[in-house]
Design an enzyme around this catalytic site. Structure first.
Site, PDB file in Angstrom:
ATOM      1  CD  GLU A   1      20.173  95.955 -43.122  1.00 14.02           C
ATOM      2  OE1 GLU A   1      19.204  95.182 -43.073  1.00 14.02           O
ATOM      3  OE2 GLU A   1      20.069  97.197 -43.085  1.00 14.02           O
TER       4      GLU A   1
HETATM    5  N1  CAA Z   1      13.902  86.302 -37.830  1.00  9.93           N
HETATM    6  C1  CAA Z   1      13.138  86.096 -36.732  1.00  9.93           C
HETATM    7  N2  CAA Z   1      13.628  85.561 -35.587  1.00  9.93           N
HETATM    8  C2  CAA Z   1      14.921  85.220 -35.582  1.00  9.93           C
HETATM    9  C3  CAA Z   1      15.771  85.401 -36.693  1.00  9.93           C
HETATM   10  C4  CAA Z   1      15.219  85.970 -37.861  1.00  9.93           C
HETATM   11  N3  CAA Z   1      15.940  86.202 -38.958  1.00  9.93           N
HETATM   12  N4  CAA Z   1      17.023  84.960 -36.357  1.00  9.93           N
HETATM   13  C5  CAA Z   1      16.946  84.509 -35.089  1.00  9.93           C
HETATM   14  N5  CAA Z   1      15.691  84.673 -34.618  1.00  9.93           N
HETATM   15  C6  CAA Z   1      15.156  84.306 -33.306  1.00  9.93           C
HETATM   16  C7  CAA Z   1      15.234  82.807 -33.092  1.00  9.93           C
HETATM   17  O1  CAA Z   1      14.103  82.158 -33.630  1.00  9.93           O
HETATM   18  C8  CAA Z   1      15.276  82.694 -31.569  1.00  9.93           C
HETATM   19  O2  CAA Z   1      13.968  82.880 -31.049  1.00  9.93           O
HETATM   20  P1  CAA Z   1      13.459  81.993 -29.800  1.00  9.93           P
HETATM   21  O3  CAA Z   1      14.402  82.334 -28.669  1.00  9.93           O
HETATM   22  O4  CAA Z   1      12.063  82.469 -29.576  1.00  9.93           O
HETATM   23  O5  CAA Z   1      13.579  80.571 -30.242  1.00  9.93           O
HETATM   24  C9  CAA Z   1      16.083  83.921 -31.160  1.00  9.93           C
HETATM   25  O6  CAA Z   1      16.001  84.855 -32.285  1.00  9.93           O
HETATM   26  C10 CAA Z   1      17.533  83.595 -30.913  1.00  9.93           C
HETATM   27  O7  CAA Z   1      18.005  82.930 -32.066  1.00  9.93           O
HETATM   28  P2  CAA Z   1      19.304  82.039 -32.044  1.00  9.93           P
HETATM   29  O8  CAA Z   1      19.261  81.092 -30.881  1.00  9.93           O
HETATM   30  O9  CAA Z   1      19.492  81.480 -33.421  1.00  9.93           O
HETATM   31  O10 CAA Z   1      20.378  83.169 -31.696  1.00  9.93           O
HETATM   32  P3  CAA Z   1      21.921  83.218 -31.937  1.00  9.93           P
HETATM   33  O11 CAA Z   1      22.456  84.133 -30.911  1.00  9.93           O
HETATM   34  O12 CAA Z   1      22.480  81.850 -32.065  1.00  9.93           O
HETATM   35  O13 CAA Z   1      22.134  83.950 -33.369  1.00  9.93           O
HETATM   36  C11 CAA Z   1      21.843  84.965 -35.501  1.00  9.93           C
HETATM   37  C12 CAA Z   1      21.215  84.339 -34.275  1.00  9.93           C
HETATM   38  C13 CAA Z   1      20.956  84.569 -36.671  1.00  9.93           C
HETATM   39  C14 CAA Z   1      23.256  84.535 -35.784  1.00  9.93           C
HETATM   40  C15 CAA Z   1      21.769  86.501 -35.266  1.00  9.93           C
HETATM   41  O14 CAA Z   1      22.644  86.860 -34.201  1.00  9.93           O
HETATM   42  C16 CAA Z   1      22.100  87.323 -36.486  1.00  9.93           C
HETATM   43  O15 CAA Z   1      21.236  87.532 -37.337  1.00  9.93           O
HETATM   44  N6  CAA Z   1      23.344  87.833 -36.573  1.00  9.93           N
HETATM   45  C17 CAA Z   1      23.701  88.762 -37.610  1.00  9.93           C
HETATM   46  C18 CAA Z   1      23.542  90.161 -37.075  1.00  9.93           C
HETATM   47  C19 CAA Z   1      23.290  91.150 -38.143  1.00  9.93           C
HETATM   48  O16 CAA Z   1      22.572  90.896 -39.112  1.00  9.93           O
HETATM   49  N7  CAA Z   1      23.853  92.328 -37.967  1.00  9.93           N
HETATM   50  C20 CAA Z   1      23.614  93.382 -38.876  1.00  9.93           C
HETATM   51  C21 CAA Z   1      23.889  94.658 -38.215  1.00  9.93           C
HETATM   52  S1  CAA Z   1      22.829  95.935 -38.761  1.00  9.93           S
HETATM   53  C22 CAA Z   1      23.452  96.520 -40.184  1.00  9.93           C
HETATM   54  O17 CAA Z   1      24.330  96.002 -40.786  1.00  9.93           O
HETATM   55  C23 CAA Z   1      22.688  97.705 -40.664  1.00  9.93           C
HETATM   56  C24 CAA Z   1      23.476  98.632 -41.450  1.00  9.93           C
HETATM   57  O18 CAA Z   1      23.980  99.592 -40.913  1.00  9.93           O
HETATM   58  C25 CAA Z   1      23.555  98.492 -42.906  1.00  9.93           C
END
Ligand code: CAA
Length: 380
Positions: A363
């Site tokens: 996550e």
């Molecule tokens: N909450 C709300 N919105 C969010 C957010 C959050 N936590 N994180 C990013 N966003 C939004 C941003 O505000 C942005 O919105 P706008 O375009 O409207 O401005 C949009 O998303 C894009 O954000 P970024 O430009 O920051 O995007 P990015 O590509 O640079 O990366 C990141 C964002 C935070 C690194 C994201 O890719 C991320 O969270 N990566 C981790 C993925 C993850 O958690 N994977 C888990 C897999 S599921 C799992 O593990 C479940 C399981 O089986 C146990």
């Protein structure tokens, strides 16, 4: 501030604790040995209303508050972190996206089955080449007549195989970055969709983790969740929700490790007195307890914000990061307190350690949580 539960929350806490101690504890050894998914226990959780705790009653859920749901994951994870993650992934990222972003027909069709435990939910975002960089996914969805044709693969999918529905993310407009990603509800029997072999993991034995493959998988257009291009928003919003669940899972592991190590330190005698009465161990326990308390406050604070509809992305990341680091630290120290007994499978300390590790990874790795927190700080 002291954490106090209202009557309903206390009832949930006691009920889950009793269920975990009486039923789940008996299955832990079996899951450790066979790595089999605990289908029977999940069924019982469904009968107790645990598979839809925060889901509105009109969609078949228990209609309880978010704190009650977090209490359930916390209590369950003290006994079995495996059941903790099954419940968290099923509810937060397996069911809630349909509730928050689905149309009425999708909600009526899927949510009551998920909330009752008849269906188990899963969430498919990660791919072989895109983990932290979730938007870098390669899976595509092309609209053709009344279907989307999905091609690509997903990895490390929790509940895979056991789940009947998968929230799958794919690019409908590959050149549009985060705005080109869409979300779909994919049913288990969809033609062209297959679940790969179960991964052999370090910990969380019993929990399913597998890859998914889409080869011209035909998903009906009515299973598009939200609008085309809304997928990344759906993933992030629900991960915020999910990360509080993982914080609660990690908190449960940490608390169990602390309790076990404390009890052991009172009993175990060396140099003619209990090891707990000797400063080297006593101070270790003091540090462990302080971290657990801090993790608890962060977790329930994030839950409280979510419950009141307040923004909680940063707080969810803080809770997940701190609680998972705490679980790892406290489980490591619990092994140290037990010494040689901590290193053997007859005692649970090594299981707490193996189960804790992944909470720093899934996550969103804790490095990604740093990114989310720092972005929120600096953009305000
Ligand atoms: N909450 C709300 N919105 C969010 C957010 C959050 N936590 N994180 C990013 N966003 C939004 C941003 O505000 C942005 O919105 P706008 O375009 O409207 O401005 C949009 O998303 C894009 O954000 P970024 O430009 O920051 O995007 P990015 O590509 O640079 O990366 C990141 C964002 C935070 C690194 C994201 O890719 C991320 O969270 N990566 C981790 C993925 C993850 O958690 N994977 C888990 C897999 S599921 C799992 O593990 C479940 C399981 O089986 C146990």
């Amino acid at each position: 501030m002291e954490l106090r539960w209202n009557e309903e929350q206390e009832m949930m806490r006691k009920m889950v604790r009793q269920f975990a101690e009486e039923k789940v504890s008996k299955a832990v050894q079996r899951m450790e040995e066979t790595d089999e998914f605990p289908g029977e226990i999940v069924k019982e959780m469904g009968s107790l209303g645990l598979m839809g705790i925060p889901i509105k009653e009109e969609y078949g859920g228990a209609g309880m508050d978010f704190t009650s749901y977090i209490l359930a994951i916390h209590e369950l994870s003290k006994v079995s972190a495996t059941l903790g993650v099954v419940l968290s992934v099923h509810t937060s990222v397996g069911t809630n996206p349909i509730l928050d972003f689905g149309n009425e027909e999708q909600k009526k069709r899927y949510v009551p089955k998920l909330a009752s435990g008849e269906y188990i939910g899963a969430f498919a975002l990660t791919e072989p080449g895109s983990g932290s960089d979730a938007a870098g996914m390669k899976t595509t969805a092309v609209k053709k007549d009344d279907h989307y044709i999905l091609n690509g693969s997903k990895v490390f999918i929790t509940n895979a195989g056991a789940a009947q529905t998968y929230i799958v993310f794919a690019k409908t407009e590959p050149t549009a970055g985060v705005k080109g990603i869409s979300a779909f509800i994919v049913e288990k029997d969809t033609p062209g969709f297959t679940v790969g072999a179960k991964e052999k993991k370090m910990g969380l034995h019993g929990s399913n983790t597998s890859s998914l493959s889409f080869e011209d998988a035909k998903v009906p257009v009515e299973n598009l969740l939200g609008e085309e291009g809304e997928g990344f928003k759906i993933a992030m919003a629900n991960l915020n929700f999910g990360r509080i669940g993982i914080a609660a899972q990690a908190l449960g592991i940490a608390e169990a490790a602390l309790e076990y190590a404390t009890a052991y330190a009172k009993e175990r005698k060396q140099f003619g007195r209990s090891i707990g009465s000797q400063q080297g161990v006593a101070f270790k326990l003091a540090d462990m307890a302080t971290k657990v308390e801090a993790a608890k406050l962060l977790t329930y604070r994030a839950a409280n914000l979510k419950e009141h509809g307040r923004s909680c992305g940063m707080e969810a990341s803080m809770a997940k990061m701190f609680a998972s680091d705490t679980a790892m630290k406290v489980a490591t120290e619990a092994i140290q307190v037990l010494g040689g007994y901590g290193y053997v499978k007859e005692y649970p300390a090594e299981r707490f350690f193996r189960d804790a590790k992944v909470t720093q990874i899934y996550e969103g790795t804790n490095e990604i949580q740093h990114l989310v927190i720092s972005k929120a700080l600096l953009n305000n």
